[in-house]
Design a protein around this motif. Structure first.
Motif, PDB file in Angstrom:
ATOM      1  N   SER A 148       0.809  -1.220   0.000  1.00  0.00           N
ATOM      2  CA  SER A 148       0.000   0.000   0.000  1.00  0.00           C
ATOM      3  C   SER A 148       0.839   1.265   0.000  1.00  0.00           C
ATOM      4  O   SER A 148       2.029   1.269   0.353  1.00  0.00           O
ATOM      5  N   ALA A 149       0.181   2.361  -0.379  1.00  0.00           N
ATOM      6  CA  ALA A 149       0.839   3.672  -0.324  1.00  0.00           C
ATOM      7  C   ALA A 149       1.150   4.055   1.112  1.00  0.00           C
ATOM      8  O   ALA A 149       2.160   4.716   1.389  1.00  0.00           O
ATOM      9  N   ALA A 150       0.303   3.628   2.046  1.00  0.00           N
ATOM     10  CA  ALA A 150       0.541   3.931   3.456  1.00  0.00           C
ATOM     11  C   ALA A 150       1.838   3.290   3.937  1.00  0.00           C
ATOM     12  O   ALA A 150       2.606   3.895   4.699  1.00  0.00           O
ATOM     13  N   MET A 151       2.097   2.055   3.510  1.00  0.00           N
ATOM     14  CA  MET A 151       3.329   1.374   3.891  1.00  0.00           C
ATOM     15  C   MET A 151       4.543   2.100   3.304  1.00  0.00           C
ATOM     16  O   MET A 151       5.552   2.316   3.997  1.00  0.00           O
ATOM     17  N   ALA A 152       4.450   2.495   2.041  1.00  0.00           N
ATOM     18  CA  ALA A 152       5.562   3.203   1.407  1.00  0.00           C
ATOM     19  C   ALA A 152       5.833   4.527   2.116  1.00  0.00           C
ATOM     20  O   ALA A 152       6.990   4.912   2.326  1.00  0.00           O
ATOM     21  N   GLU A 153       4.755   5.234   2.494  1.00  0.00           N
ATOM     22  CA  GLU A 153       4.934   6.511   3.183  1.00  0.00           C
ATOM     23  C   GLU A 153       5.544   6.314   4.568  1.00  0.00           C
ATOM     24  O   GLU A 153       6.425   7.072   4.992  1.00  0.00           O
ATOM     25  N   ALA A 154       5.084   5.282   5.279  1.00  0.00           N
ATOM     26  CA  ALA A 154       5.632   5.005   6.611  1.00  0.00           C
ATOM     27  C   ALA A 154       7.113   4.652   6.514  1.00  0.00           C
ATOM     28  O   ALA A 154       7.924   5.080   7.353  1.00  0.00           O
ATOM     29  N   ALA A 155       7.487   3.876   5.502  1.00  0.00           N
ATOM     30  CA  ALA A 155       8.895   3.522   5.318  1.00  0.00           C
ATOM     31  C   ALA A 155       9.732   4.757   5.045  1.00  0.00           C
ATOM     32  O   ALA A 155      10.864   4.884   5.541  1.00  0.00           O
ATOM     33  N   GLU A 156       9.169   5.679   4.280  1.00  0.00           N
ATOM     34  CA  GLU A 156       9.893   6.919   3.980  1.00  0.00           C
ATOM     35  C   GLU A 156      10.051   7.772   5.230  1.00  0.00           C
ATOM     36  O   GLU A 156      11.141   8.308   5.502  1.00  0.00           O
ATOM     37  N   LEU A 157       8.999   7.912   6.009  1.00  0.00           N
ATOM     38  CA  LEU A 157       9.072   8.692   7.247  1.00  0.00           C
ATOM     39  C   LEU A 157      10.083   8.090   8.223  1.00  0.00           C
ATOM     40  O   LEU A 157      10.927   8.796   8.787  1.00  0.00           O
ATOM     41  N   ALA A 158       9.998   6.791   8.424  1.00  0.00           N
ATOM     42  CA  ALA A 158      10.918   6.138   9.345  1.00  0.00           C
ATOM     43  C   ALA A 158      12.352   6.224   8.839  1.00  0.00           C
ATOM     44  O   ALA A 158      13.299   6.396   9.625  1.00  0.00           O
ATOM     45  N   GLY A 159      12.518   6.138   7.529  1.00  0.00           N
ATOM     46  CA  GLY A 159      13.852   6.249   6.950  1.00  0.00           C
ATOM     47  C   GLY A 159      14.467   7.618   7.159  1.00  0.00           C
ATOM     48  O   GLY A 159      15.663   7.742   7.449  1.00  0.00           O
ATOM     49  N   VAL A 160      13.659   8.654   7.009  1.00  0.00           N
ATOM     50  CA  VAL A 160      14.137  10.023   7.245  1.00  0.00           C
ATOM     51  C   VAL A 160      14.572  10.184   8.699  1.00  0.00           C
ATOM     52  O   VAL A 160      15.630  10.747   8.998  1.00  0.00           O
ATOM     53  N   ALA A 161      13.750   9.694   9.613  1.00  0.00           N
ATOM     54  CA  ALA A 161      14.081   9.794  11.036  1.00  0.00           C
ATOM     55  C   ALA A 161      15.359   9.035  11.357  1.00  0.00           C
ATOM     56  O   ALA A 161      16.256   9.551  12.044  1.00  0.00           O
ATOM     57  N   ALA A 162      15.469   7.803  10.862  1.00  0.00           N
ATOM     58  CA  ALA A 162      16.624   6.970  11.176  1.00  0.00           C
ATOM     59  C   ALA A 162      17.904   7.519  10.571  1.00  0.00           C
ATOM     60  O   ALA A 162      18.968   7.476  11.196  1.00  0.00           O
ATOM     61  N   ALA A 163      17.807   8.052   9.359  1.00  0.00           N
ATOM     62  CA  ALA A 163      18.996   8.570   8.681  1.00  0.00           C
ATOM     63  C   ALA A 163      19.529   9.838   9.337  1.00  0.00           C
ATOM     64  O   ALA A 163      20.700  10.194   9.150  1.00  0.00           O
ATOM     65  N   GLY A 164      18.679  10.517  10.104  1.00  0.00           N
ATOM     66  CA  GLY A 164      19.091  11.764  10.731  1.00  0.00           C
ATOM     67  C   GLY A 164      19.696  11.601  12.106  1.00  0.00           C
ATOM     68  O   GLY A 164      20.031  12.590  12.766  1.00  0.00           O
ATOM     69  N   GLU A 197      12.259  -3.249  -0.743  1.00  0.00           N
ATOM     70  CA  GLU A 197      10.819  -3.405  -0.512  1.00  0.00           C
ATOM     71  C   GLU A 197      10.388  -2.542   0.673  1.00  0.00           C
ATOM     72  O   GLU A 197      11.012  -2.596   1.740  1.00  0.00           O
ATOM     73  N   PRO A 198       9.321  -1.755   0.513  1.00  0.00           N
ATOM     74  CA  PRO A 198       8.945  -0.803   1.563  1.00  0.00           C
ATOM     75  C   PRO A 198       8.725  -1.403   2.935  1.00  0.00           C
ATOM     76  O   PRO A 198       9.157  -0.831   3.939  1.00  0.00           O
ATOM     77  N   HIS A 199       8.059  -2.576   3.028  1.00  0.00           N
ATOM     78  CA  HIS A 199       7.788  -3.124   4.357  1.00  0.00           C
ATOM     79  C   HIS A 199       9.066  -3.590   5.048  1.00  0.00           C
ATOM     80  O   HIS A 199       9.198  -3.459   6.273  1.00  0.00           O
TER      81      HIS A 199
END
Length: 300
Positions: free
Chosen positions: A115-131, A151-153
C-alpha cells in the motif's frame, strides 16, 4: 536544557514504542528461527543474538554483553562467538531481513505491505533513522552501515531497527550514568507497573534466581527497592529519571519528522502492530506491552 514541549516528547515516545514493537516481530515469530535452523542455529536465544548482533560482524561475547547490557555475561558467552561458526553475520543479516518481510506479509496481508501507506511510513521512518547522529551509538551505527532494503515493508522494519538501536544505545549510556548493571536495571523495571513480568524476563536474559536476589539486595542497600522487592519512592524516581533522560537523548529523529510526521508514523505503525498482535505474534503476557491500545498511549 530540554526545550522540547511535553506534548512533543509524548508523541515521540509513542512513536518510539511503536517502531520498537515492529522491530521485535521477527524475534517473537518463528520466521527468523526457520531461516537460521538450516545453519544449525536452533536455540531461541542464539537466534536472537545472531539476528540482532549480526550487523556488528563476528564479534566476541564481551562486545555483545556490553552493547546488549541486559543479558548475563555467561549466558552470552555460551552462544557467542560459537554462533558465527554456524552462520556468518552476512547470512544472518539476510535471514533477518527475509524473516521480517515474511512475518509482516503474513501478519498484515499483501494489500497492506504493497500500500501507499506502507511506502509513506517507510519513507518517514527512513528520514528519522537517517538523521540520527552516529557518535556513541554503536548498535545504531552498525545497522546504519547496512544497505537500505528495496521493498517498503522491509525498509520500514530496517528503519525501525535503526531507531530502536539508537534509543537503546542512549538508554545504556543513561543506565551507566545511574550506575545500574544489566540485572539491576531489569529488577527495577520489572518492579514497576510498566515493566515486563520477571518470570519472562529473568530466564530470557539468562539471569539466575541467585543473580536476581543479589541484585535486589544491592538495590535495597541503595534505598531503591524494599525488602519485598517493590520500588521505593527513590527507586521509582530513579526509573522515571532514566526514562526521561532516555527520551531526551532520543528526541533528534522525531524532531526531524515534525509533529505531523511523528503522529502519522506512530498511528500507522501502532495499527499494524495491533493487527499483528491480534494474530498472536506476541506471547499473551506481553501483548499489551508491545501493542497497547490508544487509551494507554498517554502512559507511554
Amino acid at each position: 536544557m530540554n526545550a522540547t514541549p511535553p506534548s512533543a516528547r509524548s508523541a515521540a515516545r509513542r512513536c518510539a514504542q511503536a517502531v520498537n514493537a515492529l522491530h521485535s516481530l521477527p524475534y517473537f515469530t518463528t520466521d527468523l528461527a526457520d531461516r537460521l535452523a538450516p545453519f544449525g542455529v536452533t536455540d531461541q536465544s542464539s537466534v536472537y543474538m545472531a539476528g540482532r548482533a549480526s550487523p556488528l560482524g563476528a564479534v566476541d561475547a564481551p562486545v555483545v554483553t556490553a552493547l546488549f547490557h541486559a543479558f548475563a555475561p555467561g549466558f552470552v558467552a555460551e552462544r557467542v562467538p560459537a554462533i558465527w561458526r554456524h552462520v556468518s553475520p552476512e547470512h544472518a543479516i539476510a535471514a533477518r531481513e527475509a524473516a521480517a518481510g515474511a512475518a509482516l506479509e503474513r501478519l498484515l496481508g499483501t494489500d497492506v505491505i504493497r500500500s501507499a501507506a506502507m511506502a509513506e511510513a517507510a519513507e518517514l521512518a527512513g528520514v528519522a533513522a537517517a538523521g540520527c547522529p552516529l557518535p556513541g551509538r554503536p548498535l545504531h551505527a552498525a545497522n546504519a552501515a547496512l544497505d537500505r532494503p528495496e521493498e517498503p515493508h522491509i525498509a520500514l522494519w530496517h528503519a525501525a531497527t535503526m531507531l530502536r538501536e539508537y534509543r537503546g544505545d542512549g538508554h545504556v549510556a543513561i543506565l551507566g550514568h545511574a550506575e545500574l548493571t544489566g540485572v539491576e536495571a531489569l529488577v527495577i523495571d520489572c518492579a514497576s507497573e510498566h515493566g515486563m513480568p520477571k518470570e519472562i524476563v529473568r530466564p530470557m536474559r539468562g539471569w539466575t534466581e541467585t543473580d536476581w536476589a543479589a541484585a535486589q539486595e544491592r538495590l535495597r542497600e541503595r534505598g531503591l527497592v524494599s525488602r519485598e522487592g517493590t520500588l521505593t519512592a527513590r527507586g521509582a524516581a530513579l526509573r522515571d529519571e532514566v526514562e526521561r533522560e532516555t527520551g531526551r537523548l532520543d528526541r533528534r529523529p522525531y524532531e526531524l519528522l515534525g509533529a505531523s510526521g511523528v503522529g502519522k508514523l506512530a498511528e500507522r505503525v501502532h495499527g499494524w502492530v495491533r493487527t499483528a498482535a491480534e494474530s498472536h505474534a506476541f506471547p499473551p503476557p506481553l501483548r499489551t506491552f508491545f501493542a497497547p491500545d490508544t487509551r494507554q498511549w498517554n502512559r507511554l
